[in-house]
Design a protein around this motif. Structure first.
Motif, PDB file in Angstrom:
ATOM      1  N   THR A 106     -41.810 -54.049  56.026  1.00  0.00           N
ATOM      2  CA  THR A 106     -42.384 -54.314  54.706  1.00  0.00           C
ATOM      3  C   THR A 106     -41.208 -54.622  53.798  1.00  0.00           C
ATOM      4  O   THR A 106     -40.143 -54.015  53.930  1.00  0.00           O
ATOM      5  N   TRP A 107     -41.378 -55.554  52.901  1.00  0.00           N
ATOM      6  CA  TRP A 107     -40.299 -55.838  51.960  1.00  0.00           C
ATOM      7  C   TRP A 107     -40.868 -56.436  50.682  1.00  0.00           C
ATOM      8  O   TRP A 107     -42.065 -56.752  50.604  1.00  0.00           O
ATOM      9  N   SER A 108     -40.014 -56.550  49.685  1.00  0.00           N
ATOM     10  CA  SER A 108     -40.412 -57.209  48.444  1.00  0.00           C
ATOM     11  C   SER A 108     -39.359 -58.261  48.136  1.00  0.00           C
ATOM     12  O   SER A 108     -38.199 -58.110  48.550  1.00  0.00           O
ATOM     13  N   SER A 110     -38.238 -60.266  44.584  1.00  0.00           N
ATOM     14  CA  SER A 110     -38.411 -60.666  43.186  1.00  0.00           C
ATOM     15  C   SER A 110     -37.403 -61.763  42.899  1.00  0.00           C
ATOM     16  O   SER A 110     -36.224 -61.635  43.235  1.00  0.00           O
ATOM     17  N   LYS A 111     -37.891 -62.839  42.314  1.00  0.00           N
ATOM     18  CA  LYS A 111     -37.000 -63.964  41.992  1.00  0.00           C
ATOM     19  C   LYS A 111     -36.992 -64.185  40.485  1.00  0.00           C
ATOM     20  O   LYS A 111     -38.017 -64.000  39.820  1.00  0.00           O
ATOM     21  N   PHE A 112     -35.830 -64.634  40.011  1.00  0.00           N
ATOM     22  CA  PHE A 112     -35.669 -64.890  38.578  1.00  0.00           C
ATOM     23  C   PHE A 112     -35.191 -66.332  38.399  1.00  0.00           C
ATOM     24  O   PHE A 112     -34.773 -66.986  39.369  1.00  0.00           O
ATOM     25  N   TRP A 120     -35.776 -72.943  55.861  1.00  0.00           N
ATOM     26  CA  TRP A 120     -36.993 -73.021  56.676  1.00  0.00           C
ATOM     27  C   TRP A 120     -36.835 -72.136  57.902  1.00  0.00           C
ATOM     28  O   TRP A 120     -35.779 -72.133  58.539  1.00  0.00           O
ATOM     29  N   HIS A 121     -37.874 -71.411  58.230  1.00  0.00           N
ATOM     30  CA  HIS A 121     -37.805 -70.536  59.407  1.00  0.00           C
ATOM     31  C   HIS A 121     -39.215 -70.180  59.866  1.00  0.00           C
ATOM     32  O   HIS A 121     -40.191 -70.395  59.151  1.00  0.00           O
ATOM     33  N   ARG A 122     -39.292 -69.624  61.064  1.00  0.00           N
ATOM     34  CA  ARG A 122     -40.514 -68.976  61.555  1.00  0.00           C
ATOM     35  C   ARG A 122     -40.088 -67.690  62.260  1.00  0.00           C
ATOM     36  O   ARG A 122     -38.975 -67.609  62.786  1.00  0.00           O
ATOM     37  N   ARG A 212     -40.219 -63.176  35.960  1.00  0.00           N
ATOM     38  CA  ARG A 212     -40.019 -62.805  37.360  1.00  0.00           C
ATOM     39  C   ARG A 212     -41.186 -63.262  38.220  1.00  0.00           C
ATOM     40  O   ARG A 212     -42.312 -63.362  37.770  1.00  0.00           O
ATOM     41  N   ARG A 213     -40.875 -63.532  39.489  1.00  0.00           N
ATOM     42  CA  ARG A 213     -41.916 -63.710  40.500  1.00  0.00           C
ATOM     43  C   ARG A 213     -41.700 -62.607  41.516  1.00  0.00           C
ATOM     44  O   ARG A 213     -40.658 -62.559  42.156  1.00  0.00           O
ATOM     45  N   SER A 214     -42.670 -61.713  41.637  1.00  0.00           N
ATOM     46  CA  SER A 214     -42.528 -60.596  42.574  1.00  0.00           C
ATOM     47  C   SER A 214     -43.658 -60.610  43.585  1.00  0.00           C
ATOM     48  O   SER A 214     -44.834 -60.601  43.211  1.00  0.00           O
ATOM     49  N   LEU A 216     -44.924 -58.807  47.479  1.00  0.00           N
ATOM     50  CA  LEU A 216     -44.717 -57.818  48.541  1.00  0.00           C
ATOM     51  C   LEU A 216     -45.088 -58.473  49.861  1.00  0.00           C
ATOM     52  O   LEU A 216     -46.036 -59.274  49.915  1.00  0.00           O
ATOM     53  N   TYR A 217     -44.374 -58.120  50.918  1.00  0.00           N
ATOM     54  CA  TYR A 217     -44.585 -58.727  52.248  1.00  0.00           C
ATOM     55  C   TYR A 217     -44.871 -57.599  53.230  1.00  0.00           C
ATOM     56  O   TYR A 217     -44.023 -56.714  53.417  1.00  0.00           O
ATOM     57  N   PHE A 218     -46.043 -57.616  53.816  1.00  0.00           N
ATOM     58  CA  PHE A 218     -46.412 -56.627  54.840  1.00  0.00           C
ATOM     59  C   PHE A 218     -46.562 -57.393  56.149  1.00  0.00           C
ATOM     60  O   PHE A 218     -47.429 -58.251  56.273  1.00  0.00           O
TER      61      PHE A 218
HETATM   62  O1  LIG Z   1     -40.916 -65.660  48.918  1.00  0.00           O
HETATM   63  C1  LIG Z   1     -40.054 -66.386  49.366  1.00  0.00           C
HETATM   64  O2  LIG Z   1     -39.177 -66.878  48.700  1.00  0.00           O
HETATM   65  C2  LIG Z   1     -40.043 -66.716  50.853  1.00  0.00           C
HETATM   66  C3  LIG Z   1     -40.082 -65.476  51.661  1.00  0.00           C
HETATM   67  C4  LIG Z   1     -39.917 -65.719  53.115  1.00  0.00           C
HETATM   68  O3  LIG Z   1     -39.897 -66.808  53.605  1.00  0.00           O
HETATM   69  C5  LIG Z   1     -39.781 -64.567  53.974  1.00  0.00           C
HETATM   70  O4  LIG Z   1     -39.657 -63.440  53.447  1.00  0.00           O
HETATM   71  O5  LIG Z   1     -39.785 -64.739  55.222  1.00  0.00           O
END
Ligand SMILES: O=C(O)CCC(=O)C(=O)O
Length: 266
Positions: A106-108, A110-112, A120-122, A212-214, A216-218
């Motif tokens: 899990t992560w977050s 936040s971008k400013f 680019w990735h997978r 901000r753009r915040s 969360l990534y689960f």
């Molecule tokens: O929110 C983003 O800037 C991209 C996040 C992303 O690609 C990731 O966390 O794998």
């Protein structure tokens, strides 16, 4: 509620789905308030002391995209995000698109203003997405929860539709941001959720707007996928010690059941 045939069709076709209004404005505000509190702290990261070859893995808190902050391992840092582990709007999609879902990282982020594009990735190869005997199976599946609006210039996630099934790849570095053929920004409002197969090629766009753009990534995997051997340097962020899981309800415990079978001493 079961996942509709239209959602199954769209997900299989594109590799992702956007769910509208999963969280209320009040819920977004509460998560955001906690996230900001956590972002203002520093973390000891004693687990890194065991790595003596210079490769420390990810710190709990680190800078991304020049003007962004990433935190890893949210349930270790706070109990506030627990309701997102097995959210009733999201679990049916996990069951339908992953099969036997288990929460891993899990992560977050936040971008400013001034944050740059990522790369680019997978997370997994296209062979880790399948449709067989009526079942969609994504071995790794990412759920991105928007706590703030994700407009096209807010540094939103961007994905290539159908790239979870692409038969050959381009040299990704040659195609920054929207120059990538087919790139589609995942725009939405605070409270929306963007979910995708990690076989889908994705990235983050630059943030040129104020504020901000915040998100969360689960990140979930099928129970048979061993994430500890996949990323030995990042086990600390995946692993939830017993004292963390004790506070979980039954659904949250079930979604993190694999923790009963792994050992990590930090
Ligand atoms: O929110 C983003 O800037 C991209 C996040 C992303 O690609 C990731 O966390 O794998």
């Amino acid at each position: 509620m079961p996942v509709s045939i239209e959602d199954r069709f769209s997900f299989d076709l594109q590799g992702f789905l956007l769910l509208r209004g999963v969280l209320t404005a009040d819920e977004c505000d509460a998560y955001l308030e906690e996230l900001i509190r956590l972002e203002e702290q520093d973390y000891e990261d004693k687990f890194q002391e065991q790595f003596t070859d210079g490769n420390l893995g990810l710190a709990t808190k680190h800078t991304v995209n020049d003007k962004g902050i990433r935190l890893n391992g949210l349930p270790r840092l706070s109990k506030v995000f627990d309701p997102l582990i097995a959210h009733s709007r999201i679990v049916p999609y996990l069951d339908e698109f992953v099969g036997l879902p288990q929460l891993i990282n899990t992560w977050s982020i936040s971008k400013f203003q001034g944050a740059t594009s990522g790369g680019w990735h997978r997370g997994v190869p296209t062979t880790d997405y399948s449709y067989r005997h009526g079942d969609i199976r994504s071995r790794m599946f990412n759920v991105v929860i928007f706590l703030t609006d994700n407009g096209p210039d807010d540094g939103c996630v961007v994905a290539i539709p159908a790239s979870h099934k692409s038969s050959f790849d381009l040299s990704w570095r040659e195609y920054p941001g929207l120059e990538m053929p087919g790139a589609m920004p995942a725009v939405g409002k605070a409270g929306d959720v963007f979910m995708f197969s990690e076989a889908t090629i994705h990235n983050g766009l630059p943030k040129t707007t104020e504020g901000r753009r915040s998100n969360l990534y689960f990140n979930y995997v099928h129970a048979h996928y061993n994430v500890m051997t996949r990323e030995p340097r990042n086990c600390h962020h995946f692993y939830l010690p017993p004292h963390v899981r004790e506070r979980f309800d039954e659904n949250q415990k079930k979604m993190t059941e694999w923790m009963q079978y792994v050992k990590w001493d930090y």
